[in-house]
Design an enzyme around this catalytic site. Structure first.
Site, PDB file in Angstrom:
ATOM      1  N   GLN A   1      -4.966  10.774  13.453  1.00  0.00           N
ATOM      2  CA  GLN A   1      -5.777  11.209  12.324  1.00  0.00           C
ATOM      3  C   GLN A   1      -5.321  12.539  11.736  1.00  0.00           C
ATOM      4  O   GLN A   1      -5.768  12.917  10.648  1.00  0.00           O
ATOM      5  CB  GLN A   1      -7.251  11.300  12.732  1.00  0.00           C
ATOM      6  CG  GLN A   1      -7.859   9.938  13.010  1.00  0.00           C
ATOM      7  CD  GLN A   1      -9.310  10.062  13.429  1.00  0.00           C
ATOM      8  OE1 GLN A   1      -9.600  10.292  14.595  1.00  0.00           O
ATOM      9  NE2 GLN A   1     -10.230   9.924  12.491  1.00  0.00           N
TER      10      GLN A   1
ATOM     11  N   CYS B   1     -16.274   7.352  10.687  1.00  0.00           N
ATOM     12  CA  CYS B   1     -14.939   7.825  11.061  1.00  0.00           C
ATOM     13  C   CYS B   1     -14.544   8.948  10.111  1.00  0.00           C
ATOM     14  O   CYS B   1     -14.722   8.821   8.900  1.00  0.00           O
ATOM     15  CB  CYS B   1     -13.948   6.663  10.948  1.00  0.00           C
ATOM     16  SG  CYS B   1     -12.265   7.101  11.387  1.00  0.00           S
ATOM     17  N   LEU B   2     -13.987  10.022  10.652  1.00  0.00           N
ATOM     18  CA  LEU B   2     -13.588  11.151   9.808  1.00  0.00           C
ATOM     19  C   LEU B   2     -12.510  10.749   8.803  1.00  0.00           C
ATOM     20  O   LEU B   2     -12.389  11.369   7.750  1.00  0.00           O
ATOM     21  CB  LEU B   2     -13.084  12.316  10.669  1.00  0.00           C
ATOM     22  CG  LEU B   2     -14.147  13.015  11.540  1.00  0.00           C
ATOM     23  CD1 LEU B   2     -13.494  14.098  12.384  1.00  0.00           C
ATOM     24  CD2 LEU B   2     -15.261  13.596  10.686  1.00  0.00           C
TER      25      LEU B   2
ATOM     26  N   GLY C   1     -15.405  12.726  17.694  1.00  0.00           N
ATOM     27  CA  GLY C   1     -14.158  12.330  18.348  1.00  0.00           C
ATOM     28  C   GLY C   1     -13.014  12.378  17.360  1.00  0.00           C
ATOM     29  O   GLY C   1     -13.233  12.293  16.146  1.00  0.00           O
TER      30      GLY C   1
ATOM     31  N   HIS D   1      -7.855   3.942  17.594  1.00  0.00           N
ATOM     32  CA  HIS D   1      -7.004   4.677  16.649  1.00  0.00           C
ATOM     33  C   HIS D   1      -5.565   4.765  17.149  1.00  0.00           C
ATOM     34  O   HIS D   1      -4.616   4.701  16.373  1.00  0.00           O
ATOM     35  CB  HIS D   1      -7.507   6.115  16.467  1.00  0.00           C
ATOM     36  CG  HIS D   1      -8.536   6.282  15.396  1.00  0.00           C
ATOM     37  ND1 HIS D   1      -8.272   6.036  14.074  1.00  0.00           N
ATOM     38  CD2 HIS D   1      -9.822   6.702  15.442  1.00  0.00           C
ATOM     39  CE1 HIS D   1      -9.358   6.298  13.351  1.00  0.00           C
ATOM     40  NE2 HIS D   1     -10.322   6.703  14.163  1.00  0.00           N
TER      41      HIS D   1
ATOM     42  N   HIS E   1     -13.767   3.725  20.112  1.00  0.00           N
ATOM     43  CA  HIS E   1     -13.367   3.941  18.718  1.00  0.00           C
ATOM     44  C   HIS E   1     -12.069   4.759  18.645  1.00  0.00           C
ATOM     45  O   HIS E   1     -11.138   4.398  17.925  1.00  0.00           O
ATOM     46  CB  HIS E   1     -14.524   4.660  17.999  1.00  0.00           C
ATOM     47  CG  HIS E   1     -14.236   5.072  16.590  1.00  0.00           C
ATOM     48  ND1 HIS E   1     -14.938   4.556  15.518  1.00  0.00           N
ATOM     49  CD2 HIS E   1     -13.338   5.947  16.060  1.00  0.00           C
ATOM     50  CE1 HIS E   1     -14.471   5.103  14.401  1.00  0.00           C
ATOM     51  NE2 HIS E   1     -13.509   5.954  14.704  1.00  0.00           N
ATOM     52  N   GLU E   2     -12.002   5.846  19.415  1.00  0.00           N
ATOM     53  CA  GLU E   2     -10.826   6.733  19.345  1.00  0.00           C
ATOM     54  C   GLU E   2      -9.581   6.069  19.945  1.00  0.00           C
ATOM     55  O   GLU E   2      -8.476   6.238  19.433  1.00  0.00           O
ATOM     56  CB  GLU E   2     -11.101   8.067  20.046  1.00  0.00           C
ATOM     57  CG  GLU E   2     -12.265   8.872  19.483  1.00  0.00           C
ATOM     58  CD  GLU E   2     -12.218   9.069  17.981  1.00  0.00           C
ATOM     59  OE1 GLU E   2     -11.118   9.078  17.400  1.00  0.00           O
ATOM     60  OE2 GLU E   2     -13.304   9.187  17.381  1.00  0.00           O
TER      61      GLU E   2
HETATM   62 ZN    ZN Z   1     -12.215   7.214  13.640  1.00  0.00          ZN
END
Ligand code: ZN
Length: 171
Positions: free
Chosen positions: A49, A93-94, A44, A139, A135-136
């Site tokens: 991000q 998380c990226l 995701g 963000h 989660h996304e």
């Molecule tokens: Zn993340």
């Protein structure tokens, strides 16, 4: 060229703006996000991000049992209801590379969003999909999964990321 941002980049802590309507610009951003997410690889990605403060989320995952792939983009996603039941799952998380933690969240959600044709979609999701979306969507309001941990654990992770990024840049 858009690229992945890492903690402690302040853009990760800002709120993303609602989209008036989904146009070529937004579709273009979503495409770029898909590319970056699949390349990472991640399941995701939120527009914050890659430094774009618009409410856009991309998702891609493979069902372990059926091998079915799920891939789509959500514009202005909004969680309108959460199940009482909660479940613990490991998250990463990226933007927080190489760090993982068990996080408790509601098991199922009902999410509303616009698709690329500006159609309002409302659906109930569970399992991995529910987890990724929660989660996304966090963000988009500047929230990270490490915020659910104690400040001690959070600070350890942030330090580890700094170390990881430093080593990576020296490679
Ligand atoms: Zn993340």
């Amino acid at each position: 060229m858009a690229k992945l941002l890492y903690v402690p980049n302040p853009l990760l802590r800002q709120k993303a703006d609602k989209i008036q309507s989904v146009g070529t610009n937004e579709i273009e951003v979503a495409k770029k996000m898909m590319q970056i997410m699949l390349k990472a690889p991640g399941v995701g990605l939120a527009a914050n991000q890659i430094g774009i403060l618009k409410q856009i989320v991309t998702i891609f995952f493979v069902n372990q049992e059926t091998k079915k792939e799920t891939q789509y983009t959500l514009f202005n996603p909004n969680i309108i209801s959460y199940s009482q039941e909660k479940i613990v799952m490991e998250e990463g998380c990226l933007s927080i590379p190489e760090q993982f933690a068990e996080i408790e969240r509601p098991q199922n959600i009902i999410v509303e969003y616009l698709d690329e044709n500006n159609k309002l979609i409302k659906k109930e999701v569970s399992g991995v999909e529910s987890r990724i979306l929660q989660h996304e969507i966090d963000h988009l309001s500047g929230k990270l999964f490490i915020d659910y941990l104690s400040s001690l654990k959070r600070n350890i992770m942030l330090k580890k990321v700094q170390k990881y990024l430093k080593n990576k840049n020296n490679e």
